[in-house]
Design a protein around this motif. Structure first.
Motif, PDB file in Angstrom:
ATOM      1  N   THR A   6      49.502 -12.184 100.814  1.00  0.00           N
ATOM      2  CA  THR A   6      48.252 -11.700 101.406  1.00  0.00           C
ATOM      3  C   THR A   6      48.525 -11.003 102.727  1.00  0.00           C
ATOM      4  O   THR A   6      47.949  -9.941 103.015  1.00  0.00           O
ATOM      5  CB  THR A   6      47.271 -12.874 101.593  1.00  0.00           C
ATOM      6  OG1 THR A   6      47.036 -13.508 100.330  1.00  0.00           O
ATOM      7  CG2 THR A   6      45.948 -12.396 102.163  1.00  0.00           C
TER       8      THR A   6
ATOM      9  N   LYS B 297      43.142  -1.224  99.941  1.00  0.00           N
ATOM     10  CA  LYS B 297      44.547  -1.582  99.728  1.00  0.00           C
ATOM     11  C   LYS B 297      44.738  -2.129  98.317  1.00  0.00           C
ATOM     12  O   LYS B 297      43.820  -2.666  97.712  1.00  0.00           O
ATOM     13  CB  LYS B 297      44.985  -2.623 100.764  1.00  0.00           C
ATOM     14  CG  LYS B 297      44.887  -2.137 102.200  1.00  0.00           C
ATOM     15  CD  LYS B 297      45.318  -3.212 103.183  1.00  0.00           C
ATOM     16  CE  LYS B 297      45.139  -2.741 104.630  1.00  0.00           C
ATOM     17  NZ  LYS B 297      46.008  -1.601 104.945  1.00  0.00           N
ATOM     18  N   SER B 298      45.935  -1.988  97.815  1.00  0.00           N
ATOM     19  CA  SER B 298      46.245  -2.526  96.495  1.00  0.00           C
ATOM     20  C   SER B 298      46.522  -4.019  96.586  1.00  0.00           C
ATOM     21  O   SER B 298      47.348  -4.460  97.389  1.00  0.00           O
ATOM     22  CB  SER B 298      47.477  -1.830  95.915  1.00  0.00           C
ATOM     23  OG  SER B 298      47.914  -2.497  94.745  1.00  0.00           O
ATOM     24  N   PHE B 299      45.834  -4.791  95.767  1.00  0.00           N
ATOM     25  CA  PHE B 299      46.086  -6.215  95.684  1.00  0.00           C
ATOM     26  C   PHE B 299      46.856  -6.553  94.410  1.00  0.00           C
ATOM     27  O   PHE B 299      46.724  -7.645  93.850  1.00  0.00           O
ATOM     28  CB  PHE B 299      44.770  -6.994  95.760  1.00  0.00           C
ATOM     29  CG  PHE B 299      44.305  -7.212  97.176  1.00  0.00           C
ATOM     30  CD1 PHE B 299      44.491  -8.429  97.805  1.00  0.00           C
ATOM     31  CD2 PHE B 299      43.709  -6.189  97.897  1.00  0.00           C
ATOM     32  CE1 PHE B 299      44.088  -8.634  99.116  1.00  0.00           C
ATOM     33  CE2 PHE B 299      43.298  -6.368  99.205  1.00  0.00           C
ATOM     34  CZ  PHE B 299      43.483  -7.596  99.823  1.00  0.00           C
TER      35      PHE B 299
ATOM     36  N   ALA C 284      49.771  -7.386  94.175  1.00  0.00           N
ATOM     37  CA  ALA C 284      50.654  -8.542  94.391  1.00  0.00           C
ATOM     38  C   ALA C 284      50.074  -9.811  93.783  1.00  0.00           C
ATOM     39  O   ALA C 284      50.820 -10.716  93.390  1.00  0.00           O
ATOM     40  CB  ALA C 284      50.894  -8.744  95.886  1.00  0.00           C
ATOM     41  N   TYR C 285      48.763  -9.894  93.685  1.00  0.00           N
ATOM     42  CA  TYR C 285      48.143 -11.079  93.090  1.00  0.00           C
ATOM     43  C   TYR C 285      48.403 -11.167  91.584  1.00  0.00           C
ATOM     44  O   TYR C 285      48.227 -12.239  90.986  1.00  0.00           O
ATOM     45  CB  TYR C 285      46.642 -11.079  93.354  1.00  0.00           C
ATOM     46  CG  TYR C 285      46.236 -11.463  94.766  1.00  0.00           C
ATOM     47  CD1 TYR C 285      47.164 -11.894  95.706  1.00  0.00           C
ATOM     48  CD2 TYR C 285      44.903 -11.392  95.161  1.00  0.00           C
ATOM     49  CE1 TYR C 285      46.786 -12.236  96.994  1.00  0.00           C
ATOM     50  CE2 TYR C 285      44.509 -11.741  96.449  1.00  0.00           C
ATOM     51  CZ  TYR C 285      45.456 -12.158  97.359  1.00  0.00           C
ATOM     52  OH  TYR C 285      45.071 -12.505  98.630  1.00  0.00           O
TER      53      TYR C 285
ATOM     54  N   VAL D 135      54.730  -4.753  99.269  1.00  0.00           N
ATOM     55  CA  VAL D 135      54.706  -6.190  99.058  1.00  0.00           C
ATOM     56  C   VAL D 135      55.905  -6.603  98.211  1.00  0.00           C
ATOM     57  O   VAL D 135      56.179  -6.011  97.174  1.00  0.00           O
ATOM     58  CB  VAL D 135      53.394  -6.629  98.374  1.00  0.00           C
ATOM     59  CG1 VAL D 135      53.391  -8.130  98.140  1.00  0.00           C
ATOM     60  CG2 VAL D 135      52.194  -6.213  99.216  1.00  0.00           C
TER      61      VAL D 135
ATOM     62  N   THR E  73      50.056  -7.609 101.897  1.00  0.00           N
ATOM     63  CA  THR E  73      49.052  -6.736 101.294  1.00  0.00           C
ATOM     64  C   THR E  73      48.124  -6.150 102.350  1.00  0.00           C
ATOM     65  O   THR E  73      47.728  -4.973 102.276  1.00  0.00           O
ATOM     66  CB  THR E  73      48.240  -7.516 100.247  1.00  0.00           C
ATOM     67  OG1 THR E  73      49.104  -7.872  99.162  1.00  0.00           O
ATOM     68  CG2 THR E  73      47.076  -6.690  99.715  1.00  0.00           C
TER      69      THR E  73
END
Length: 291
Positions: free
Chosen positions: A52, A277-279, A281-282, A2, A55
């Motif tokens: 999103t 999955k890794s979020f 990015a949020y 991301v 991700t």
């Protein structure tokens, strides 16, 4: 991987600069629409969609960029109309004179109309799968329309000078501000064809984030400066607007902000658990809120 929020914002800016002029056929209207669209801004809504998508394993194709960036056109229309003399009558937006101060109320109204309709052109005129385009168009219309953002604006006008309860205030802002952020996160799930449980978590995150965004904006109208915000501050209290600090005081509003952010982080963790999955990015979006 991301991309950072800075890189995603640059993608949105570049797409707008390259493509907006292609779809406007009147010089003054083009100048007015471009003036507000390219005046800066955080681009939080389209970048939420793009983050999103990435991700969840999607790619930022030209079609995804077109559909996602349509949301910034619609958001900009809402700002132009919100600033008009018949609405909030603001003189400053993003550190510059508001559209109607530069081009007049009539042309500013038309610029907003043009951006609103162009948003729906972009979200539907691309090569994403037909069911995806149909669902994005429907959900965007619901978020922006008379059961979403427009209804929230109407509630805001109608209740100016009338004290709302906390639940009523939350409902107003869920429509006025939260509906487009709700859509921004959901759109990433629609584009990547996520199952219903994941979409539900995405909108939960969007709703918590949208609430936090509005509370923070209300707080900054009290404790921020015009230079920080790029618009006049201190107007809400003078105009008897319903705000979180007005209802709860600064400390109470800060507590509500922390609760909304905690809810968003819990949903972020649940999204990671459910999808594998890794979020992370949020995290960039949650870092926006600094008091």
């Amino acid at each position: 991987m991301v991309e950072s929020l800075t890189k995603l914002k640059a993608r949105v800016d570049d797409y707008l600069a390259a493509n907006l002029p292609k779809d406007i056929d009147q010089d003054t209207l083009a100048a007015s629409m471009t003036y507000s669209t390219m005046a800066g801004g955080k681009r939080l809504r389209p970048t939420l969609t793009l983050a999103t998508v990435l991700t969840l394993g999607g790619q930022l194709t030209a079609d995804v960029m077109r559909a996602a960036t349509a949301l910034e056109l619609l958001h900009t229309y809402s700002l132009i109309h919100d600033d008009l003399p018949a609405m909030d009558d603001d003189d400053l937006r993003r550190g510059q004179p508001t559209n109607h101060r530069k081009f007049g109320a009539g042309m500013a109204t038309l610029a907003g109309d043009g951006l609103l309709t162009l948003a729906f052109q972009w979200v539907s005129d691309n090569h994403l799968a037909a069911p995806v385009r149909v669902e994005l168009t429907k959900k965007l219309a619901q978020a922006a329309g008379p059961a979403g953002m427009v209804a929230g604006q109407a509630r805001d006008i109608e209740n100016t000078g009338h004290r709302l309860s906390l639940d009523q205030l939350r409902y107003l802002h869920r429509q006025k501000t939260g509906a487009l952020i709700h859509y921004a996160v959901l759109a990433g799930g629609i584009i990547t064809d996520q199952p219903a449980p994941v979409r539900q978590l995405l909108v939960q995150f969007g709703d918590s984030y949208g609430l936090a965004f509005q509370i923070y904006d209300d707080l900054m109208d009290v404790v921020g400066t015009t230079a920080e915000m790029g618009k006049q501050v201190g107007k809400d209290a003078g105009e008897q607007k319903n705000t979180y600090p007005g209802l709860l005081g600064v400390a109470g509003a800060e507590d509500q902000l922390h609760q909304a952010l905690a809810s968003a982080r819990r949903t972020q963790a649940e999204l990671a658990r459910v999808t594998g999955k890794s979020f992370a990015a949020y995290d960039d979006f949650l870092a926006y809120f600094k008091l």
